[in-house]
Design an enzyme around this catalytic site. Structure first.
Site, PDB file in Angstrom:
ATOM      1  N   GLN A  81       0.809  -1.205   0.000  1.00 11.34           N
ATOM      2  CA  GLN A  81       0.000   0.000   0.000  1.00 11.34           C
ATOM      3  C   GLN A  81       0.851   1.269   0.000  1.00 11.34           C
ATOM      4  O   GLN A  81       2.042   1.240   0.272  1.00 11.34           O
ATOM      5  CB  GLN A  81      -0.904   0.017   1.242  1.00 11.34           C
ATOM      6  CG  GLN A  81      -2.004  -1.022   1.215  1.00 11.34           C
ATOM      7  CD  GLN A  81      -2.909  -0.900   2.430  1.00 11.34           C
ATOM      8  OE1 GLN A  81      -2.805  -1.655   3.365  1.00 11.34           O
ATOM      9  NE2 GLN A  81      -3.803   0.082   2.410  1.00 11.34           N
ATOM     10  N   HIS A  82       0.182   2.373  -0.322  1.00 11.45           N
ATOM     11  CA  HIS A  82       0.659   3.745  -0.097  1.00 11.45           C
ATOM     12  C   HIS A  82       1.730   4.229  -1.073  1.00 11.45           C
ATOM     13  O   HIS A  82       1.936   5.439  -1.182  1.00 11.45           O
ATOM     14  CB  HIS A  82       1.230   3.929   1.315  1.00 11.45           C
ATOM     15  CG  HIS A  82       0.308   3.565   2.427  1.00 11.45           C
ATOM     16  ND1 HIS A  82      -0.946   4.114   2.596  1.00 11.45           N
ATOM     17  CD2 HIS A  82       0.475   2.701   3.464  1.00 11.45           C
ATOM     18  CE1 HIS A  82      -1.504   3.608   3.672  1.00 11.45           C
ATOM     19  NE2 HIS A  82      -0.675   2.744   4.213  1.00 11.45           N
ATOM     20  N   ASP A 239      -2.301  -4.794   0.006  1.00  8.75           N
ATOM     21  CA  ASP A 239      -1.912  -6.088   0.564  1.00  8.75           C
ATOM     22  C   ASP A 239      -2.753  -6.513   1.763  1.00  8.75           C
ATOM     23  O   ASP A 239      -3.123  -7.688   1.890  1.00  8.75           O
ATOM     24  CB  ASP A 239      -0.419  -6.119   0.896  1.00  8.75           C
ATOM     25  CG  ASP A 239       0.053  -4.944   1.740  1.00  8.75           C
ATOM     26  OD1 ASP A 239      -0.785  -4.130   2.187  1.00  8.75           O
ATOM     27  OD2 ASP A 239       1.272  -4.832   1.949  1.00  8.75           O
TER      28      ASP A 239
END
Length: 481
Positions: A81-82, A239
């Site tokens: 992520q991110h 994830d």
């Protein structure tokens, strides 16, 4: 290849360190082939990776799967992520991706929180108070430090979006991963134009949001992968949302994931909004919510302590009053992005094994401190804690979690839950089922249950006390960076 009962699907986990691919029988959940290839990540405060190596790793992982991958009818990508991926007009990376554990945007995170009404306003608006991991803070950092890269960017993507787009030729994302950007509004489930305007990000640069169960596209020509043209591609997701799918999670069941980062989360039917910022109010990949708390320091930090001591990671010894806060990469929970590790209570008779146990205790303490905030008030406090991730197989991790949580601990036998969740999402495209229901049919959460032991309240109190007393020192380290 052995005969499968149903169509084959591919689930992918593009994580911080590697890309893994599973070919799964959609009828039974049997993994019929798998492959894995590594990534490289820069070190220091800046953590970056070239997105093109994710694609190369995907190709290698699928090549290892052999003929089975060629028969797949659908594919889905789960990813870290991110991360901020900036692409030029040709779809090539403008610069390496800024990863979730890049902590350089801490000043931008603090400023954005202040400029848009404070933590409570952010939590109500986006579900989360943006920490240093969130994509919006990374974009703000990039605009200040590399304006030429911002000007060159014609598309902004998350890591899983990048791979999905290379498969389909279309820019798409899903609600689960979008909810970790800081520019997705939880109430409307759409991009927040005021936040985007504040950071100077044109919404035209962002991918289309794909609804749960919707087809994101089909595999195009010229991809260099074993898939046939027209193979269905699911939306994919972040994830943690993929792992929740992979477990077939029902609301209220707690999960602790022990990997490069540590997380605790549970599916909820209530939209979370924690103004303290401890809990991120993520969406899940189905239509519910996934309140989650994340630490930056988990298995890698403890392994590093073991290496410094010259010990095997399992060589722990009990009976110590020493406290070790293993914040080797700064920390997200608690929010101390520029802190470092801290050792307190060292004595002549302290052993290396006791120091190592203290590192485990410090890592697990951070996660358990957020668990009560993650769970809804009506959640069963005696329900087994599902322990997943690379650390879940380690006896020292298992026993530390049991001792400090006081809960029974269940170890699902299924491995690679992010890739399995992506595979379940792909299978749902073919069968019309909810992806979590697919995983429950596959019985992915089955595994041994370790009985509860008495909770070690003394250790929890001691660690909390040291953290409280040391907070001014740890905060000062942030100001001096």
């Amino acid at each position: 290849m052995s005969a499968a009962e149903g169509p084959l699907v591919v689930g992918v986990d593009t994580s911080t360190q590697s890309t893994k691919a599973l070919v799964v029988d959609a009828a039974t959940g049997q993994v019929v082939a798998s492959g894995q290839a590594p990534h490289t990540v820069s070190s220091g405060a800046g953590r970056e990776s070239d997105p093109r190596q994710w694609w190369d790793a995907l190709r290698e992982a699928l090549h290892q799967c052999g003929d089975a991958a060629r028969e797949a009818a659908a594919v889905s990508i789960g990813g870290q992520q991110h991360g901020l991926v900036t692409l030029d007009a040709q779809g090539e990376p403008v610069r390496p991706a800024l990863l979730w554990n890049d902590v350089r945007s801490a000043p931008q995170a603090r400023r954005l929180i202040e400029e848009l009404g404070g933590p409570k306003s952010w939590a109500e608006r986006t579900g989360s108070v943006p920490g240093v991991s969130f994509t919006v803070t990374k974009w703000a950092w990039l605009t200040e430090h590399e304006p030429e890269a911002v000007r060159a960017a014609k598309a902004v993507r998350l890591p899983h979006d990048y791979l999905t787009e290379r498969l389909t030729g279309e820019g798409t994302t899903d609600r689960g991963d979008a909810s970790g950007t800081g520019w997705w509004a939880a109430g409307t489930e759409a991009y927040d134009e005021e936040i985007l305007a504040r950071v100077g990000l044109d919404p035209a640069l962002l991918p289309r949001l794909v609804r749960p169960g919707e087809v994101a596209g089909t595999v195009r020509d010229g991809h260099g992968l074993p898939f046939s043209k027209g193979t269905l591609v699911a939306a994919g997701t972040g994830d943690n949302a993929a792992a929740a799918l992979g477990l077939g999670l029902r609301p209220g069941v707690p999960v602790m994931s022990l990997g490069t980062s540590g997380t605790v989360y549970a599916v909820s039917q209530h939209r979370p909004a924690d103004p303290t910022g401890t809990v991120a109010g993520f969406a899940d990949a189905r239509g519910d919510w996934l309140p989650l708390a994340c630490t930056l320091n988990c298995t890698l930090a403890v392994d590093r302590v073991a290496a410094l001591l010259g010990l095997d990671r399992e060589a722990v010894e009990p009976g110590t009053d020493v406290t070790l806060l293993p914040y080797l990469d700064g920390e997200r929970t608690p929010n101390l992005p520029h802190s470092s590790g801290l050792l307190h209570g060292l004595r002549h008779d302290t052993t290396a094994g006791q120091l190592l146990q203290a590192a485990y205790d410090g890592a697990v303490h951070s996660l358990l401190g957020a668990l009560e905030l993650v769970l809804d008030a009506d959640a069963d406090p005696t329900a087994p804690l599902l322990l997943i991730g690379g650390g879940a197989r380690g006896a020292a991790w298992q026993q530390t979690v049991r001792r400090l949580s006081g809960r029974p601990v269940q170890i699902p036998e299924a491995r690679e839950l992010v890739a399995l969740g992506a595979a379940a999402q792909a299978a749902g495209l073919l069968t019309g089922e909810d992806a979590a229901a697919v995983a429950r049919r596959w019985k992915t959460s089955a595994g041994p249950v370790l009985d509860a032991v008495e909770r070690d309240e003394a250790a929890l109190t001691r660690i909390s006390g040291v953290l409280s007393d040391a907070a001014p020192l740890l905060e000062r380290s942030a100001g001096s960076s």
